[in-house]
Design a protein around this motif. Structure first.
Motif, PDB file in Angstrom:
ATOM      1  N   ALA A 105      13.653  -2.835   4.805  1.00  0.00           N
ATOM      2  CA  ALA A 105      13.356  -2.336   3.642  1.00  0.00           C
ATOM      3  C   ALA A 105      14.164  -3.184   2.460  1.00  0.00           C
ATOM      4  O   ALA A 105      13.682  -3.067   1.263  1.00  0.00           O
ATOM      5  CB  ALA A 105      13.667  -0.804   3.634  1.00  0.00           C
ATOM      6  N   GLN A 106      15.466  -3.402   2.991  1.00  0.00           N
ATOM      7  CA  GLN A 106      16.209  -3.919   2.041  1.00  0.00           C
ATOM      8  C   GLN A 106      15.861  -5.281   1.604  1.00  0.00           C
ATOM      9  O   GLN A 106      15.841  -5.599   0.306  1.00  0.00           O
ATOM     10  CB  GLN A 106      17.820  -4.005   2.685  1.00  0.00           C
ATOM     11  CG  GLN A 106      18.776  -4.887   1.824  1.00  0.00           C
ATOM     12  CD  GLN A 106      19.169  -4.322   0.497  1.00  0.00           C
ATOM     13  OE1 GLN A 106      18.973  -2.821   0.142  1.00  0.00           O
ATOM     14  NE2 GLN A 106      19.347  -5.000  -0.529  1.00  0.00           N
ATOM     15  N   LEU A 107      15.335  -5.998   2.264  1.00  0.00           N
ATOM     16  CA  LEU A 107      14.986  -7.505   2.035  1.00  0.00           C
ATOM     17  C   LEU A 107      13.659  -7.653   1.193  1.00  0.00           C
ATOM     18  O   LEU A 107      13.614  -8.242   0.234  1.00  0.00           O
ATOM     19  CB  LEU A 107      14.517  -8.321   3.208  1.00  0.00           C
ATOM     20  CG  LEU A 107      15.940  -8.662   4.253  1.00  0.00           C
ATOM     21  CD1 LEU A 107      15.438  -9.275   5.566  1.00  0.00           C
ATOM     22  CD2 LEU A 107      16.962  -9.407   3.494  1.00  0.00           C
ATOM     23  N   ASP A 108      12.864  -6.509   1.529  1.00  0.00           N
ATOM     24  CA  ASP A 108      11.502  -6.171   0.656  1.00  0.00           C
ATOM     25  C   ASP A 108      12.079  -5.796  -0.630  1.00  0.00           C
ATOM     26  O   ASP A 108      11.562  -6.292  -1.878  1.00  0.00           O
ATOM     27  CB  ASP A 108      10.474  -5.475   1.390  1.00  0.00           C
ATOM     28  CG  ASP A 108       9.880  -6.001   2.688  1.00  0.00           C
ATOM     29  OD1 ASP A 108      10.224  -7.215   2.663  1.00  0.00           O
ATOM     30  OD2 ASP A 108       9.269  -5.355   3.319  1.00  0.00           O
ATOM     31  N   ALA A 328       2.761   3.159   8.782  1.00  0.00           N
ATOM     32  CA  ALA A 328       1.642   3.676   8.247  1.00  0.00           C
ATOM     33  C   ALA A 328       2.080   4.203   6.659  1.00  0.00           C
ATOM     34  O   ALA A 328       1.214   4.155   5.604  1.00  0.00           O
ATOM     35  CB  ALA A 328       1.061   5.075   8.886  1.00  0.00           C
ATOM     36  N   TYR A 329       3.365   4.666   6.513  1.00  0.00           N
ATOM     37  CA  TYR A 329       3.777   5.072   5.219  1.00  0.00           C
ATOM     38  C   TYR A 329       3.901   3.748   4.447  1.00  0.00           C
ATOM     39  O   TYR A 329       3.489   3.884   3.200  1.00  0.00           O
ATOM     40  CB  TYR A 329       5.445   5.635   5.461  1.00  0.00           C
ATOM     41  CG  TYR A 329       5.929   5.990   3.932  1.00  0.00           C
ATOM     42  CD1 TYR A 329       5.471   7.296   3.352  1.00  0.00           C
ATOM     43  CD2 TYR A 329       6.604   5.300   3.547  1.00  0.00           C
ATOM     44  CE1 TYR A 329       5.987   7.486   2.108  1.00  0.00           C
ATOM     45  CE2 TYR A 329       7.423   5.383   2.153  1.00  0.00           C
ATOM     46  CZ  TYR A 329       7.142   6.472   1.581  1.00  0.00           C
ATOM     47  OH  TYR A 329       7.651   7.011   0.395  1.00  0.00           O
ATOM     48  N   LEU A 330       4.201   2.661   4.934  1.00  0.00           N
ATOM     49  CA  LEU A 330       4.277   1.438   4.177  1.00  0.00           C
ATOM     50  C   LEU A 330       3.044   0.762   3.728  1.00  0.00           C
ATOM     51  O   LEU A 330       2.966   0.405   2.691  1.00  0.00           O
ATOM     52  CB  LEU A 330       5.090   0.128   4.814  1.00  0.00           C
ATOM     53  CG  LEU A 330       6.538   0.603   5.350  1.00  0.00           C
ATOM     54  CD1 LEU A 330       7.060  -0.630   6.035  1.00  0.00           C
ATOM     55  CD2 LEU A 330       7.465   0.869   4.070  1.00  0.00           C
ATOM     56  N   ASP A 331       2.184   0.970   4.628  1.00  0.00           N
ATOM     57  CA  ASP A 331       0.755   0.641   4.362  1.00  0.00           C
ATOM     58  C   ASP A 331      -0.088   1.355   3.458  1.00  0.00           C
ATOM     59  O   ASP A 331      -0.465   1.097   2.256  1.00  0.00           O
ATOM     60  CB  ASP A 331      -0.065   0.684   5.647  1.00  0.00           C
ATOM     61  CG  ASP A 331       0.261  -0.462   6.597  1.00  0.00           C
ATOM     62  OD1 ASP A 331       1.059  -1.574   6.164  1.00  0.00           O
ATOM     63  OD2 ASP A 331       0.217  -0.394   7.827  1.00  0.00           O
ATOM     64  N   ALA A 332       0.167   2.747   3.388  1.00  0.00           N
ATOM     65  CA  ALA A 332      -0.208   3.637   2.579  1.00  0.00           C
ATOM     66  C   ALA A 332       0.123   3.446   1.094  1.00  0.00           C
ATOM     67  O   ALA A 332      -0.666   3.702   0.053  1.00  0.00           O
ATOM     68  CB  ALA A 332      -0.070   4.998   2.894  1.00  0.00           C
ATOM     69  N   HIS A 333       1.467   3.128   0.895  1.00  0.00           N
ATOM     70  CA  HIS A 333       1.951   3.185  -0.526  1.00  0.00           C
ATOM     71  C   HIS A 333       2.043   1.385  -0.858  1.00  0.00           C
ATOM     72  O   HIS A 333       2.571   1.312  -1.777  1.00  0.00           O
ATOM     73  CB  HIS A 333       3.302   3.431  -0.536  1.00  0.00           C
ATOM     74  CG  HIS A 333       3.451   5.095  -0.569  1.00  0.00           C
ATOM     75  ND1 HIS A 333       3.400   5.723   0.869  1.00  0.00           N
ATOM     76  CD2 HIS A 333       3.579   6.081  -1.283  1.00  0.00           C
ATOM     77  CE1 HIS A 333       3.523   7.054   0.728  1.00  0.00           C
ATOM     78  NE2 HIS A 333       3.563   7.188  -0.685  1.00  0.00           N
ATOM     79  N   ASP A 334       1.500   0.612   0.084  1.00  0.00           N
ATOM     80  CA  ASP A 334       1.464  -0.742  -0.341  1.00  0.00           C
ATOM     81  C   ASP A 334       2.687  -1.397  -0.613  1.00  0.00           C
ATOM     82  O   ASP A 334       2.922  -1.927  -1.500  1.00  0.00           O
ATOM     83  CB  ASP A 334       0.610  -1.210  -1.369  1.00  0.00           C
ATOM     84  CG  ASP A 334       0.204  -2.693  -1.310  1.00  0.00           C
ATOM     85  OD1 ASP A 334       0.380  -3.215  -0.406  1.00  0.00           O
ATOM     86  OD2 ASP A 334      -0.447  -2.789  -2.504  1.00  0.00           O
ATOM     87  N   LEU A 335       3.750  -1.091   0.351  1.00  0.00           N
ATOM     88  CA  LEU A 335       5.312  -1.550  -0.187  1.00  0.00           C
ATOM     89  C   LEU A 335       5.341  -2.824   0.664  1.00  0.00           C
ATOM     90  O   LEU A 335       6.610  -3.306   0.180  1.00  0.00           O
ATOM     91  CB  LEU A 335       6.151  -0.461   0.383  1.00  0.00           C
ATOM     92  CG  LEU A 335       5.834   0.901  -0.034  1.00  0.00           C
ATOM     93  CD1 LEU A 335       7.036   1.912   0.465  1.00  0.00           C
ATOM     94  CD2 LEU A 335       6.176   0.945  -1.826  1.00  0.00           C
TER      95      LEU A 335
END
Length: 639
Positions: A105-108, A328-335
């Protein structure tokens, strides 16, 4: 990062999980399954091995025909070792899981921040993501069975949209292009420019000119706003994703910090003796049970189970579900970052036609290019021969010769002129002054020293009667002797200059070859940087920038967060610094060892916040210049 970090925090617990057999332990014949399970757990922790271990421990004490475990049996020792190793592997898996999620998450978040800060990067990202946005629009049209009418592209429709001063309203197509607007409608504002004020003097040329000027400026501002509006939406999209990822990072980092705070409790539990009941149905270890209970509360928020094995199984299931929910959370919010294909498609799309165009242009200009390449080759050859190899050869010859030959005059020529002057003077003195051998020898020494007093006396007497002396005297001979003396003086002056030049000949030789060496150095550095695939010094600019951001984040946490919270959130940033030191700084160097020592001090939970701030200040002073942090900050050292 996770490997080095997990080993650093769990290696101290490894000795507590080792098998310990005493001389009083009774060997048993039926312990093959336990030994094989124990051997399986010696490898790297994984969900599969932990699951197999849990399944085995659940069925082992109550298997058919086995009343229980003897307190002094070898089987009990292996059983306790398997339980210890299972719990330890579960702890290591949790550290790996939350560190991996928070680090990703930090790198992204840093990647989205880099895109957000540059208008060119935002425009490139908008172009790269354009196919996926158009695909969503087509899916929306197909789902709603909406027909696109050609009337929407008529000049009147475009003009009505263009001149409409009302704020833009969200519609399904805009949401399909920018999905984040679905949850953030307030982020969209009107791109309507400021309308010029109306003139108070109607029916005048000035008022008409003001109206025309206002209309033109309004049109220009409207066009600029309309063109830049997609960039603004794309920038807000990047900003929102960065903030969401920073939120995910902080949540995972806080859980990771809480897990690491339980390390001492886990160590106490592993040190305690396992007391297995005579029935073999439960494990009596209050410290270990307390650890597992708190561990379950920290990771899953649920600790309904009270026994050791059910708690371990509950934790493993929670980890599996957590990973699924996280993805699923990352995919749903397109992060997540766009895929490699998404980022590269503009280049892949433009590369073939550009390559074909360049190939055709090169083929059409092949004769000119051949001449150009020939000129380049000749220029390079002449450069190396005339400006590099020959001057270096001259330098070597100069060093070998040792400065014996003259540059302007030779020593033999100076000696010959001096000998001629001596012979002329001695002959005149012998004939005119009747000098004997002793006087002639003394005069010879005076001539060598540049003293021609005897000749000057003769000349002084002769010029009293110049006509007579010119016809019958020695006036002409004395004048010719003085001319020869002037020639000798000139030769000696030139010999002095020659000696000075000879002493600096090596310097001149190096000065002649220095420009060529400078050109070779610059060209070689450029080619080395162009062809090299290795990162720059200490990991390159990108890695040093990431560490610089981590340092600023640590300092901000120490300044503005409470003591308990900042200690938990520091874990991720310190792991980032440790990973950087282990992978990018020179091994067995004072720089790396000192950097790791400072990280060790910052990891100490017993250290006060003010003391940690002093450590941070020392790290800025000690490593900031060497690692280029001040250059990354855009200025010199202010500390």
């Amino acid at each position: 990062m996770t490997l080095n970090f997990t080993v650093h925090y769990t290696e101290r617990l490894v000795p507590l999980t080792r098998l310990q057999l005493s001389t009083q332990t009774k060997p048993t014949s039926d312990d093959g399954a336990l030994k094989s399970t124990h051997a399986m757990l010696q490898g790297s922790p994984s969900e599969a091995t932990v699951q197999q271990s849990i399944d085995f421990l659940r069925t082992f004490p109550v298997r058919e025909g086995k009343p229980g475990l003897q307190s002094d049996s070898e089987e009990l020792v292996f059983y306790n070792a398997v339980v210890r190793k299972t719990i330890f592997n579960m702890y290591a898996l949790a550290v790996d899981l939350y560190l991996e999620e928070s680090s990703a998450a930090q790198l992204d978040a840093e990647w989205w921040a880099d895109i957000e800060q540059s208008t060119w990067s935002v425009a490139l990202y908008l172009l790269q993501s354009l196919p996926s946005r158009l695909r969503r629009v087509l899916q929306l049209i197909q789902t709603r069975k909406t027909s696109v009418r050609l009337s929407a592209f008529r000049p009147s429709s475009i003009t009505r949209f263009y001149w409409n001063a009302a704020p833009i309203r969200l519609n399904p197509f805009m949401v399909a292009l920018f999905p984040y607007l679905r949850d953030q409608p307030s982020a969209v504002a009107s791109f309507t420019p400021v309308i010029a004020g109306k003139s108070t003097r109607p029916d005048s040329l000035v008022a008409l000119a003001e109206k025309v000027h206002g209309g033109v400026m309004y049109s220009i501002q409207r066009v600029v706003s309309l063109v830049l509006f997609p960039l603004r939406l794309a920038r807000e999209e990047c900003q929102l994703r960065r903030k969401e990822l920073e939120k995910v990072r902080d949540e995972r980092a806080e859980v990771l910090g809480n897990i690491l705070e339980l390390r001492s409790l886990l160590a106490n539990g592993l040190e305690a003796d396992f007391n297995v009941s005579t029935t073999g149905s439960s494990i009596d270890n209050q410290v270990l049970t307390e650890f597992l209970f708190k561990f379950a509360v920290v990771t899953s928020g649920d600790a309904s189970q009270k026994a050791v094995l059910p708690l371990i199984e509950q934790l493993l299931n929670a980890f599996k579900n957590h990973g699924i929910l996280h993805d699923a959370y990352l995919d749903a919010h397109d992060l997540r970052r766009p895929s490699r294909l998404t980022l590269l498609w503009p280049r892949l799309f433009l590369l073939p036609p550009l390559t074909l165009y360049c190939a055709k242009h090169i083929y059409a200009s092949r004769a000119t290019l051949a001449d150009l390449m020939l000129d380049v080759v000749n220029t390079v050859q002449n450069f190396f021969k005339g400006w590099l190899f020959d001057p270096i050869k001259d330098v070597l010859i100069t060093i070998r010769a040792g400065g014996e030959d003259g540059v302007i005059v030779r020593r033999e020529a100076v000696a010959a002129d001096l000998d001629s002057l001596e012979r002329m003077t001695l002959a005149l003195a012998r004939e005119k002054l009747s000098y004997d051998s002793t006087q002639l020898e003394a005069l010879s020494q005076q001539i060598r020293q540049g003293d021609l007093t005897a000749v000057l006396k003769i000349y002084e007497e002769d010029i009293k009667n110049p006509v007579k002396s010119a016809i019958s005297g020695t006036l002409l001979r004395s004048m010719f002797i003085q001319v020869q003396k002037a020639k000798v003086d000139l030769d000696q002056a030139l010999a002095g200059i020659d000696k000075l030049l000879k002493s600096q000949e090596l310097t001149f030789a190096f000065v002649g070859v220095a420009p060529a060496l400078a050109v070779i150095y610059v060209a070689g550095g450029f080619l080395r940087g162009l062809l090299s695939i290795r990162p720059g010094k200490y990991g390159g600019k990108l890695r040093k920038t990431s560490v610089w951001l981590a340092m600023r984040r640590i300092e901000r946490l120490l300044l503005f967060q409470p003591k308990l919270l900042h200690h938990r959130l520091l874990v991720l940033s310190l792991a980032h610094l440790r990973e950087y030191a282990l992978t990018s700084l020179p091994a067995r160097s004072r720089l790396r060892e000192g950097f790791l020592e400072d990280i060790e001090i910052l990891e100490d939970p017993g250290l006060r916040r003010s003391e940690k701030l002093r450590i941070i200040d020392r790290m800025w002073k000690s490593w900031g210049k060497e690692l280029g942090w001040y250059d990354l900050a855009g200025g010199g050292s202010n500390r």
